[in-house]
Design a protein around this motif. Structure first.
Motif, PDB file in Angstrom:
ATOM      1  N   TRP A 139       0.861  -1.183   0.000  1.00 57.68           N
ATOM      2  CA  TRP A 139       0.000   0.000   0.000  1.00 57.68           C
ATOM      3  C   TRP A 139       0.895   1.229   0.000  1.00 57.68           C
ATOM      4  O   TRP A 139       1.864   1.306   0.771  1.00 57.68           O
ATOM      5  N   TYR A 140       0.552   2.172  -0.857  1.00 55.63           N
ATOM      6  CA  TYR A 140       1.257   3.435  -0.952  1.00 55.63           C
ATOM      7  C   TYR A 140       0.210   4.547  -0.845  1.00 55.63           C
ATOM      8  O   TYR A 140      -0.974   4.314  -1.069  1.00 55.63           O
ATOM      9  N   ARG A 141       0.688   5.757  -0.535  1.00 57.38           N
ATOM     10  CA  ARG A 141      -0.242   6.868  -0.483  1.00 57.38           C
ATOM     11  C   ARG A 141       0.403   8.136  -1.033  1.00 57.38           C
ATOM     12  O   ARG A 141       1.617   8.284  -0.985  1.00 57.38           O
ATOM     13  N   GLN A 142      -0.432   9.012  -1.545  1.00 58.85           N
ATOM     14  CA  GLN A 142       0.037  10.293  -2.050  1.00 58.85           C
ATOM     15  C   GLN A 142      -0.780  11.399  -1.410  1.00 58.85           C
ATOM     16  O   GLN A 142      -1.951  11.615  -1.782  1.00 58.85           O
ATOM     17  N   PRO A 143      -0.199  12.087  -0.415  1.00 60.03           N
ATOM     18  CA  PRO A 143      -0.903  13.209   0.215  1.00 60.03           C
ATOM     19  C   PRO A 143      -1.044  14.365  -0.772  1.00 60.03           C
ATOM     20  O   PRO A 143      -0.273  14.453  -1.743  1.00 60.03           O
ATOM     21  N   PRO A 144      -1.958  15.275  -0.522  1.00 62.68           N
ATOM     22  CA  PRO A 144      -2.139  16.412  -1.434  1.00 62.68           C
ATOM     23  C   PRO A 144      -0.849  17.206  -1.588  1.00 62.68           C
ATOM     24  O   PRO A 144      -0.230  17.603  -0.601  1.00 62.68           O
ATOM     25  N   GLY A 145      -0.440  17.437  -2.825  1.00 63.14           N
ATOM     26  CA  GLY A 145       0.732  18.244  -3.099  1.00 63.14           C
ATOM     27  C   GLY A 145       2.062  17.589  -2.793  1.00 63.14           C
ATOM     28  O   GLY A 145       3.109  18.248  -2.843  1.00 63.14           O
ATOM     29  N   LYS A 146       2.032  16.291  -2.482  1.00 65.48           N
ATOM     30  CA  LYS A 146       3.277  15.598  -2.128  1.00 65.48           C
ATOM     31  C   LYS A 146       3.482  14.383  -3.024  1.00 65.48           C
ATOM     32  O   LYS A 146       2.600  13.976  -3.769  1.00 65.48           O
ATOM     33  N   GLN A 147       4.676  13.794  -2.906  1.00 69.20           N
ATOM     34  CA  GLN A 147       4.984  12.605  -3.688  1.00 69.20           C
ATOM     35  C   GLN A 147       4.400  11.366  -3.038  1.00 69.20           C
ATOM     36  O   GLN A 147       4.125  11.331  -1.828  1.00 69.20           O
ATOM     37  N   ARG A 148       4.252  10.335  -3.850  1.00 71.25           N
ATOM     38  CA  ARG A 148       3.774   9.067  -3.328  1.00 71.25           C
ATOM     39  C   ARG A 148       4.794   8.471  -2.369  1.00 71.25           C
ATOM     40  O   ARG A 148       6.009   8.534  -2.613  1.00 71.25           O
ATOM     41  N   GLU A 149       4.299   7.846  -1.302  1.00 73.90           N
ATOM     42  CA  GLU A 149       5.176   7.265  -0.288  1.00 73.90           C
ATOM     43  C   GLU A 149       4.695   5.882   0.101  1.00 73.90           C
ATOM     44  O   GLU A 149       3.510   5.568   0.010  1.00 73.90           O
ATOM     45  N   LEU A 150       5.633   5.077   0.557  1.00 69.29           N
ATOM     46  CA  LEU A 150       5.328   3.736   1.020  1.00 69.29           C
ATOM     47  C   LEU A 150       4.559   3.785   2.326  1.00 69.29           C
ATOM     48  O   LEU A 150       4.902   4.564   3.224  1.00 69.29           O
ATOM     49  N   VAL A 151       3.529   2.964   2.440  1.00 70.00           N
ATOM     50  CA  VAL A 151       2.819   2.818   3.711  1.00 70.00           C
ATOM     51  C   VAL A 151       3.170   1.473   4.347  1.00 70.00           C
ATOM     52  O   VAL A 151       3.612   1.413   5.491  1.00 70.00           O
ATOM     53  N   ALA A 152       2.962   0.387   3.604  1.00 70.75           N
ATOM     54  CA  ALA A 152       3.217  -0.948   4.147  1.00 70.75           C
ATOM     55  C   ALA A 152       3.355  -1.939   3.007  1.00 70.75           C
ATOM     56  O   ALA A 152       2.768  -1.745   1.936  1.00 70.75           O
ATOM     57  N   THR A 153       4.136  -2.986   3.260  1.00 73.33           N
ATOM     58  CA  THR A 153       4.272  -4.066   2.289  1.00 73.33           C
ATOM     59  C   THR A 153       4.143  -5.413   2.976  1.00 73.33           C
ATOM     60  O   THR A 153       4.373  -5.532   4.189  1.00 73.33           O
ATOM     61  N   ILE A 154       3.774  -6.417   2.193  1.00 73.41           N
ATOM     62  CA  ILE A 154       3.704  -7.788   2.690  1.00 73.41           C
ATOM     63  C   ILE A 154       4.201  -8.710   1.580  1.00 73.41           C
ATOM     64  O   ILE A 154       3.751  -8.615   0.433  1.00 73.41           O
ATOM     65  N   THR A 155       5.135  -9.591   1.924  1.00 73.09           N
ATOM     66  CA  THR A 155       5.706 -10.486   0.929  1.00 73.09           C
ATOM     67  C   THR A 155       4.817 -11.708   0.726  1.00 73.09           C
ATOM     68  O   THR A 155       3.829 -11.916   1.444  1.00 73.09           O
ATOM     69  N   SER A 156       5.216 -12.547  -0.229  1.00 68.20           N
ATOM     70  CA  SER A 156       4.484 -13.791  -0.441  1.00 68.20           C
ATOM     71  C   SER A 156       4.578 -14.679   0.798  1.00 68.20           C
ATOM     72  O   SER A 156       3.674 -15.471   1.057  1.00 68.20           O
ATOM     73  N   GLY A 157       5.639 -14.525   1.565  1.00 67.57           N
ATOM     74  CA  GLY A 157       5.795 -15.285   2.799  1.00 67.57           C
ATOM     75  C   GLY A 157       5.191 -14.598   4.010  1.00 67.57           C
ATOM     76  O   GLY A 157       5.423 -15.019   5.142  1.00 67.57           O
ATOM     77  N   ARG A 158       4.453 -13.514   3.751  1.00 69.98           N
ATOM     78  CA  ARG A 158       3.728 -12.753   4.801  1.00 69.98           C
ATOM     79  C   ARG A 158       4.645 -11.971   5.741  1.00 69.98           C
ATOM     80  O   ARG A 158       4.235 -11.617   6.842  1.00 69.98           O
ATOM     81  N   ASN A 159       5.866 -11.696   5.313  1.00 70.56           N
ATOM     82  CA  ASN A 159       6.687 -10.751   6.069  1.00 70.56           C
ATOM     83  C   ASN A 159       6.186  -9.346   5.779  1.00 70.56           C
ATOM     84  O   ASN A 159       5.903  -9.008   4.624  1.00 70.56           O
ATOM     85  N   THR A 160       6.113  -8.518   6.817  1.00 63.27           N
ATOM     86  CA  THR A 160       5.549  -7.184   6.658  1.00 63.27           C
ATOM     87  C   THR A 160       6.577  -6.102   6.969  1.00 63.27           C
ATOM     88  O   THR A 160       7.545  -6.317   7.700  1.00 63.27           O
ATOM     89  N   ASN A 161       6.324  -4.929   6.404  1.00 63.50           N
ATOM     90  CA  ASN A 161       7.185  -3.768   6.611  1.00 63.50           C
ATOM     91  C   ASN A 161       6.287  -2.536   6.613  1.00 63.50           C
ATOM     92  O   ASN A 161       5.335  -2.464   5.825  1.00 63.50           O
ATOM     93  N   TYR A 162       6.587  -1.585   7.511  1.00 61.30           N
ATOM     94  CA  TYR A 162       5.740  -0.402   7.644  1.00 61.30           C
ATOM     95  C   TYR A 162       6.583   0.877   7.643  1.00 61.30           C
ATOM     96  O   TYR A 162       7.702   0.898   8.133  1.00 61.30           O
ATOM     97  N   ALA A 163       5.992   1.934   7.140  1.00 58.69           N
ATOM     98  CA  ALA A 163       6.584   3.248   7.314  1.00 58.69           C
ATOM     99  C   ALA A 163       6.537   3.600   8.792  1.00 58.69           C
ATOM    100  O   ALA A 163       5.593   3.235   9.508  1.00 58.69           O
ATOM    101  N   ASP A 164       7.542   4.329   9.251  1.00 56.20           N
ATOM    102  CA  ASP A 164       7.594   4.689  10.671  1.00 56.20           C
ATOM    103  C   ASP A 164       6.344   5.448  11.106  1.00 56.20           C
ATOM    104  O   ASP A 164       5.874   5.298  12.235  1.00 56.20           O
ATOM    105  N   SER A 165       5.806   6.240  10.207  1.00 52.77           N
ATOM    106  CA  SER A 165       4.672   7.093  10.564  1.00 52.77           C
ATOM    107  C   SER A 165       3.384   6.310  10.840  1.00 52.77           C
ATOM    108  O   SER A 165       2.452   6.861  11.436  1.00 52.77           O
ATOM    109  N   VAL A 166       3.325   5.041  10.412  1.00 50.58           N
ATOM    110  CA  VAL A 166       2.091   4.266  10.611  1.00 50.58           C
ATOM    111  C   VAL A 166       2.291   3.048  11.504  1.00 50.58           C
ATOM    112  O   VAL A 166       1.321   2.355  11.818  1.00 50.58           O
ATOM    113  N   LYS A 167       3.513   2.792  11.941  1.00 51.71           N
ATOM    114  CA  LYS A 167       3.779   1.628  12.795  1.00 51.71           C
ATOM    115  C   LYS A 167       2.940   1.695  14.055  1.00 51.71           C
ATOM    116  O   LYS A 167       2.846   2.734  14.705  1.00 51.71           O
TER     117      LYS A 167
END
Length: 115
Positions: free
Chosen positions: A36-64
């Motif tokens: 999942w990625y997001r693009q705030p108004p007037g800003k660039q797209r940024e990473l929110v969270a990812t999940i691999t095929s093996g269900r390993n997850t990663n989060y942006a610090d701002s949403v952890k």
């Protein structure tokens, strides 16, 4: 070819919750890394969270601690549970699927958090 369709966005008050869904068509869904990625108004797209095929997850610090990504390989769907929403979370949220040379994006769904 994979088609991604997001849903679940909308207007929510500060501190509220939303669950975004991204349904995928096509085959081999379980092999894709999803994000999942997001693009705030007037800003660039940024990473929110990812999940691999093996269900390993990663989060942006701002949403952890507030957001949780998950996947259902039977329903070919990836989810983003968003809790304790803040006005800074206002953005267009898009899902992404990657496998090798294949890279697909959804059209996005708007999330607006009122203060």
């Amino acid at each position: 070819q994979v088609r991604l369709v997001e849903s679940g966005g909308g207007l929510v008050q500060f501190g509220g919750s939303l669950r975004l869904s991204c349904a995928a068509s096509g085959t081999m869904f379980s092999r894709y890394a999803l994000g999942w990625y997001r693009q705030p108004p007037g800003k660039q797209r940024e990473l929110v969270a990812t999940i691999t095929s093996g269900r390993n997850t990663n989060y942006a610090d701002s949403v952890k601690g507030r957001f949780t990504i998950s996947r259902d390989n039977v329903k070919n769907t990836v989810y983003l549970q968003m809790n304790s929403l803040q006005p800074e979370d206002t953005a267009v949220y898009s899902c992404n699927a990657v496998w090798g040379i294949y890279n697909y994006w959804g059209q996005g769904t708007q999330v607006t958090v009122s203060s």
